[in-house]
Design an enzyme around this catalytic site. Structure first.
Site, PDB file in Angstrom:
ATOM      1  N   CYS A  20       0.827  -1.206   0.000  1.00 41.66           N
ATOM      2  CA  CYS A  20       0.000   0.000   0.000  1.00 41.66           C
ATOM      3  C   CYS A  20       0.860   1.255   0.000  1.00 41.66           C
ATOM      4  O   CYS A  20       0.648   2.162  -0.811  1.00 41.66           O
ATOM      5  CB  CYS A  20      -0.954  -0.014   1.190  1.00 41.66           C
ATOM      6  SG  CYS A  20      -0.193  -0.393   2.779  1.00 41.66           S
ATOM      7  N   TYR A  21       1.831   1.324   0.903  1.00 53.63           N
ATOM      8  CA  TYR A  21       2.704   2.501   0.909  1.00 53.63           C
ATOM      9  C   TYR A  21       3.462   2.635  -0.412  1.00 53.63           C
ATOM     10  O   TYR A  21       3.519   3.725  -0.992  1.00 53.63           O
ATOM     11  CB  TYR A  21       3.696   2.431   2.073  1.00 53.63           C
ATOM     12  CG  TYR A  21       3.121   2.686   3.438  1.00 53.63           C
ATOM     13  CD1 TYR A  21       2.488   3.891   3.737  1.00 53.63           C
ATOM     14  CD2 TYR A  21       3.239   1.738   4.455  1.00 53.63           C
ATOM     15  CE1 TYR A  21       1.982   4.129   5.010  1.00 53.63           C
ATOM     16  CE2 TYR A  21       2.742   1.975   5.727  1.00 53.63           C
ATOM     17  CZ  TYR A  21       2.111   3.173   6.012  1.00 53.63           C
ATOM     18  OH  TYR A  21       1.624   3.417   7.275  1.00 53.63           O
TER      19      TYR A  21
END
Lengths: 345, 345, 345, 345
Positions: free
Chosen positions: C149-150
């Site tokens: 996600c990051y």
């Protein structure tokens, strides 16, 4: 200086005791215990307290707790509390128990809702720690059963109505809403941020264990056995309980009589604030304090009264009230250490 | 007892002053003013203070403010503050100004970012109210410009690095995150619950007015004019600022030197707490207090240092620091009235 | 109709897959597995899905998963994923893996940050599932490693700058802020409501495992090995990541060149939205969608660029992107099933 | 394709209509109006809709609204709605009105709680838009008064009990809790983030304008005029209403009869989901959907029934139900465009 120990000090109510007592001018906390955190510094478990508490969590035993204490707060789970309280008392300390174990006069009621009671003999001398109702008995008590958070909010709302016989006690409905800290620091899906945040739900509908506790006290005030409807709900906030209490007014009861009842019983109370007419309280205005703020309204369309009370579940609903009870038991001013104004916002 | 007045007491920083001072043992608040609420009781505007403050909001004039005060807190919008402060000083009181009007040494900097300065002559005697940097000067000051919330969090994080020349000052980046109370009590879509809750955003990217204030102080510490990158963000919480500060280490600088710098400068500070190695702070652990909690880490992969600081924007970032400055200016212990432990949770 | 199975469907990313696919016009979910919930109905574990999913959780085995599937989503913890993926592939299905196990080209990097890799032979054929960078390869792949996600939020923000050599790649700093759902549905104090709500903190400073994943992709774009500073933070909200990315512009680079880079690379992308000049995005505007919204600003005072990206960590940061990859792998329109507009508020 | 226009499309209910209709396969939104935002693009006011809505807000006049529409949604404040609806109808379009102006059969009731009614002649043909109660009439209607959010949640909870005469209708108490979006997008201290977040309060106790609307419909079901107690509360969340409804069971009524009543009336309803026995719903499980999820419990200790309903106040409580009504009025499947599964978490 009064010396106190705290059993089970690593939970939220234990921490709230530490926070309040860290500024209490006449109390020294000498001992804190925690099974899970034995050997750890309080300030490592709760960085908020860095600089305010040099203590190390010790193991929870009666010997440790009474070594340097005049009074012990037991902030243990129910069942664990009654396992250690008799031993504590026998060593000569006073006890304020924050669990449910010493809130009931009749062990059969406790046993119907919880489990077997292992110290029933103590119940006859135990005092229910709601200062507005039992101030004098608390001052003389050796053992105080600190009220539950929901019962505190509901009893303070309903007591004047029941005591003065202004309502039909069989029509009382208490719809309560609590912040998540009431569920404690233990892990469960029910307190997972993502399962709570931005949502709202009811739980334990018509079966929450605080029901018989509320009924015990309202029945005592009414002079007759009564049953209520009680529904707890979970609010996506950390602290606070708001209870909305409904009851049918007895025929002919006027708003003036209701007003007089609240003013007579609470007019001089230090920790009860009646809202100005037409204003209803938010839990925000009592956070971190021992206040219960109250407002009520008579609805002529239905001949019902609606009472709204707000408290901080960890302070008035647990540790603040426990400190107030300690103050009374040790001959101190009941507001000592509890005078700070709340934050806003 | 020191007598103080508060101008603009109905905003959040004004209320925070009232909350703190309501328990300050050596201060009496004699006068509070508010244009919007003139004639209303404080306890009606802020029910949280019922029982803690009997005052009525008066109109904001220099005459009213100085009638019974040794020191005045001006919690007014910028521009309004410099409109009244000269008059206050001329009447013989000391002033702690919480606006931006007296934070700059050079009126041209103020005028480049705000508007024309109407009291530039006062700037040469004004002291920037960050006690860790200017304690002695504050104690002698007649007028203190109370630091902004973001600058407080960033300067405390970066000061040891810059002062000891451990980093290249041109590489400083401050990424800050603030709770919503920093935007004040005024109404705007940006503080509407539904536009903020459950979301996160940056704002005023590379153009926030706190930038020159941070640069003024870091440049003074560095001994050279420097520019930084500063990005504020809005967190869906009420109180707190966390600043993450990045900088390139000068060649050869070791973690030990960094550690020594923080310990030397902050080791004996009452309101700075260095986290144990490996632990980073949450804003929760400083809520309602004057603490700044700090942690840092050297990243050998990039030769960068990352410093994280947390404060309560209303307390350390405004009113708590203002009270600390008042304590110093009036010869009191700087922690007086600011000793309470924070809530948790 | 494409038939898919989901391994580990009871976590948040598994549920998000189910939610999206329940409305996908060309896909049928035939099988869902969960070790913890084997035998339970999906609608009992997730009442939100009542009426939308008649499936029962089965045990997680390759045989069960491939019995009626053309493609399997593995939403398992890392290590568990690489334990089953080779078997899945050998049974002839395609796989989109949502864990970290198949995101790295070089097993030594994986092993330095995670643990021993048990299927290193597959890495050479695996495609990193970021459609904006690898669309064609994804369409031909048998196994896609779905990005973290990051990394998704940071790579989309920085790719044009690095690819076009507009910034010094050694100066990249990524300061990211995530909602709590990124931590999953498992229980830990770190996701307890009361420990997160109304607070903000950094975690895994300069040591988060997404760092090497980001560096792998940026290095490939830059044509040289680079290291970045990456700091994740936890926001008291459920969904969303905002990344603030800083970099030093190469001498002479203009805003027009930056603008052209973003428009060239992203102008026709279906799931990238560039904000109008001067506006920065909130995570609220992408909730529940596969969008990444981007804005940037050149700061002439520091010659730095600041880029802000927002995504929904569960949708674009996990399951939405996984569905997009599936669409590409199965020859469907990449937006199929992902077209719904987000809620507001 | 059905062509629709939306009057007052810039508020939250207007946006929710746009969001839902942007994916409705048989509807085209041709015109949106907003006095405050005339001339602005929808996607500029609501960046969430970028890529989903190319429309520009036009001025709100009957002529503009009916130029290219078969049906108009009026999402205007009450009073403004009845000012324009007669003109809209006279131009031959159908209307779903989301204000309170067309919810009452008797203009005197409206006038007692709101203000003078300027189009009372239309009330006799208007249909109250609760599909579970009035599906057939809605399908034939030219003008539908879309129900209020609280009434929707309370009526769906209580209708089977009242219709089947299982409870004493004079004992009904509805304790409701709403997210903040119910207050709309306008600015007021009551929706300021810091005044709402982390707190809980009651408001308009025994005087909320939704009371007569609820009573109108329950009285019609009961066959007698009745009055209820209704207390709304504000929850620190964006979307959702949970209503807890209490009533005294008529003597001899059994749980089986209650169960049969709910199953008979709702068993085949598309947007009503009865929870499994012993489970109570959270507002989270209906967010963004047209569902009403219901659970109930008989308490033998008090002979009372407690019913809990949850809806999304913006979807089922406003725009989703409005779309459902439009579907019925235009001869479409009532679920068309409303089938998406909700998010979780």
């Amino acid at each position: 200086m009064v010396r106190v120990a705290i059993a089970g000090a690593s939970g939220y109510t234990g921490f709230e005791l530490l926070r309040i007592l860290s500024r209490h001018p006449q109390v020294t906390v000498t001992t804190v215990t925690s099974r899970a955190h034995t050997g750890q510094a309080v300030a490592d478990v709760y960085p908020a307290l860095r600089g305010h508490c040099p203590l190390i969590f010790q193991n929870t035993t009666a010997e440790v707790l009474t070594a340097e204490a005049d009074l012990v707060f037991t902030a243990l789970p129910h069942q664990a509390a009654m396992g250690i309280v008799p031993d504590l008392l026998s060593r000569g300390v006073k006890v304020v128990d924050l669990s449910a174990d010493f809130r009931f006069r009749d062990p059969r009621v406790y046993e119907a809702w919880y489990q077997e009671h292992t110290a029933p003999d103590l119940l006859s001398e135990t005092v229910y720690g709601l200062p507005e109702l039992y101030r004098d008995a608390i001052a003389r008590a050796r053992l105080v059963g600190n009220p539950g958070c929901y019962p505190t909010s509901i009893l303070l709302a309903a007591a004047p109505l029941v005591k003065r016989r202004l309502v039909d006690p069989r029509t009382i409905i208490a719809d309560s809403k609590s912040g998540v800290s009431g569920a404690g620091r233990g892990l469960s899906l029910a307190t997972h941020f993502c399962e709570v945040h931005d949502g709202f739900k009811a739980y334990k509908v018509a079966e929450h264990r605080h029901t018989p506790e509320i009924e015990q006290e309202l029945s005592a005030l009414a002079g007759e056995q009564l049953h209520i409807s009680f529904t707890p709900h979970l609010v996506p906030m950390t602290r606070g309980i708001l209870s909305t209490v409904y009851a049918q007014l007895r025929p002919g009861v006027t708003g003036e009589e209701v007003d007089a009842a609240y003013r007579d019983l609470y007019g001089t109370e230090r920790f009860l604030r009646l809202c100005p007419p037409g204003r209803f309280p938010s839990t925000l205005q009592v956070r971190g304090t021992n206040y219960c703020d109250l407002a009520w309204k008579v609805d002529p369309r239905t001949d019902r009264i609606v009472v709204v009370s707000v408290i901080d579940n960890l302070t008035r609903g647990a540790s603040g009230q426990a400190v107030c009870n300690m103050n009374l038991m040790m001959g101190l001013d009941e507001a000592c250490g509890l005078e700070a104004a709340p934050w806003m916002p």
